[in-house]
Design a protein around this motif. Structure first.
Motif, PDB file in Angstrom:
ATOM      1  N   UNK A   1       0.831  -1.212   0.000  1.00 36.94           N
ATOM      2  CA  UNK A   1       0.000   0.000   0.000  1.00 36.94           C
ATOM      3  C   UNK A   1       0.860   1.256   0.000  1.00 36.94           C
ATOM      4  N   UNK A   2       1.960   1.202   0.732  1.00 39.22           N
ATOM      5  CA  UNK A   2       2.881   2.342   0.793  1.00 39.22           C
ATOM      6  C   UNK A   2       3.493   2.602  -0.579  1.00 39.22           C
ATOM      7  N   UNK A   3       3.949   1.556  -1.237  1.00 40.51           N
ATOM      8  CA  UNK A   3       4.533   1.703  -2.573  1.00 40.51           C
ATOM      9  C   UNK A   3       3.512   2.326  -3.539  1.00 40.51           C
ATOM     10  N   UNK A   4       2.262   1.864  -3.446  1.00 42.63           N
ATOM     11  CA  UNK A   4       1.211   2.390  -4.322  1.00 42.63           C
ATOM     12  C   UNK A   4       0.997   3.876  -4.068  1.00 42.63           C
TER      13      UNK A   4
ATOM     14  N   UNK B   1      10.244  -3.253  -7.209  1.00 40.51           N
ATOM     15  CA  UNK B   1      11.631  -3.705  -7.085  1.00 40.51           C
ATOM     16  C   UNK B   1      12.388  -2.931  -6.003  1.00 40.51           C
ATOM     17  N   UNK B   2      11.823  -1.825  -5.544  1.00 40.08           N
ATOM     18  CA  UNK B   2      12.486  -1.012  -4.517  1.00 40.08           C
ATOM     19  C   UNK B   2      12.185  -1.598  -3.144  1.00 40.08           C
ATOM     20  N   UNK B   3      13.224  -1.916  -2.401  1.00 41.22           N
ATOM     21  CA  UNK B   3      13.041  -2.510  -1.073  1.00 41.22           C
ATOM     22  C   UNK B   3      12.501  -1.472  -0.085  1.00 41.22           C
ATOM     23  N   UNK B   4      11.457  -1.852   0.639  1.00 36.04           N
ATOM     24  CA  UNK B   4      10.861  -0.980   1.656  1.00 36.04           C
ATOM     25  C   UNK B   4      10.658  -1.811   2.914  1.00 36.04           C
TER      26      UNK B   4
END
Length: 300
Positions: free
Chosen positions: A186-189, A196-199
């Motif tokens: 949800x954060x990436x969205x 592909x970005x590590x979170x």
């Protein structure tokens, strides 16, 4: 002396304990997923090393393991990310490769975390409690009268498989709605970030001053609160413990409390909801308590 393993999809942690529970040595190595032989060989190497270091005084081996495990026979019914081990008997595989026999125990990793809390953590003063772990998925463990509930096929505690939002999310489970991975998605969205970005969950929590990020976390916390509420009304435990790296944030625990308070039914079922005491070492500690107990029972 006891040797315990906490087997994960990426790393295997190990710890050597004395009779009092003091950790003599700890470390980790990459999980060997190429084959069952490679995986077993990596454990055998550590077991032989530990036996030499303890001057042949190694008394037992404890394993905290992912997925569904038959604690009586040692079978890994479904071994999570360790697909080469699905349906394999871990006790038998180790016995075939070791030069001597040791008492062994194996238990699901969430159950091991619960045992650690029950013997020496936040659940030491209660006999009935539930543990919910927030990570890649939702893990769960149910303890009644100081004993883990396993179920007839060793699947009790699969809280992440609950379907709770059918009209909006169809058959999506709480794994997909309330896990830390769901929060990351949800954060990436919200941020328009590539998958592909590590979170990390801890990174998201550090940005709670951003109103948009807080909204994402608040919506996620609603689903965690639903997980807690459904678990409590079903089991009536004395306490619920929240585990996983993100549970170390006081803000996250407070947000879960806030969402529980919005539920008018919570007042009739309310129990303490707290973060676990043990985090990274919970699997090792739970495995240690189990193998120590087994050895003591066999020597009485």
């Amino acid at each position: 002396m006891f040797l315990c393993f906490d087997v994960g999809g990426t790393f295997v942690k190990y710890g050597r304990f004395d009779q009092t529970g003091k950790k003599i040595e700890k470390g980790k190595f990459k999980t060997c997923l190429q084959s069952k032989e490679a995986f077993i060989d990596s454990l055998v190497e550590q077991i032989n090393k530990a036996d030499r270091q303890s001057q042949n005084q190694l008394k037992g081996i404890g394993l905290s393991f992912p997925g569904f495990v038959n604690t009586e026979t040692g079978e890994a019914i479904l071994a999570g990310a360790l697909t080469p081990l699905h349906g394999e008997n871990i006790y038998e595989l180790l016995k075939e490769r070791l030069g001597k026999e040791y008492p062994m125990v194996i238990e699901n990793d969430a159950n091991c975390a619960a045992l650690a809390e029950n013997f020496g953590g936040k659940a030491a003063a209660v006999s009935d409690f539930a543990l919910i772990t927030l990570g890649t998925g939702i893990g769960g463990a149910i303890v009644v009268n100081n004993r883990i509930l396993h179920g007839h096929t060793f699947r009790t505690g699969e809280l992440g498989m609950m379907v709770t939002d059918y009209h909006q999310s169809a058959y999506k489970t709480l794994h997909e709605l309330a896990s830390t991975q769901a929060l990351v998605t949800s954060y990436r969205k919200q941020k328009g970030m590539s998958a592909s970005i590590e979170v990390l969950g801890e990174t998201i929590v550090s940005e709670l001053e951003d109103p948009l990020v807080k909204e994402v976390v608040q919506e996620w916390a609603q689903f965690v609160a639903i997980t807690v509420f459904n678990t409590v009304v079903m089991l009536n435990p004395e306490k619920v413990l929240i585990g996983g790296g993100i549970s170390q944030s006081h803000q996250v625990i407070e947000m879960i409390h806030e969402e529980l308070k919005k539920n008018s039914h919570w007042v009739d079922f309310k129990v303490p909801v707290e973060a676990c005491q043990f985090f990274n070492d919970s699997g090792l500690m739970g495995a240690y308590y189990l193998i120590k107990q087994k050895v003591e029972e066999e020597t009485r």
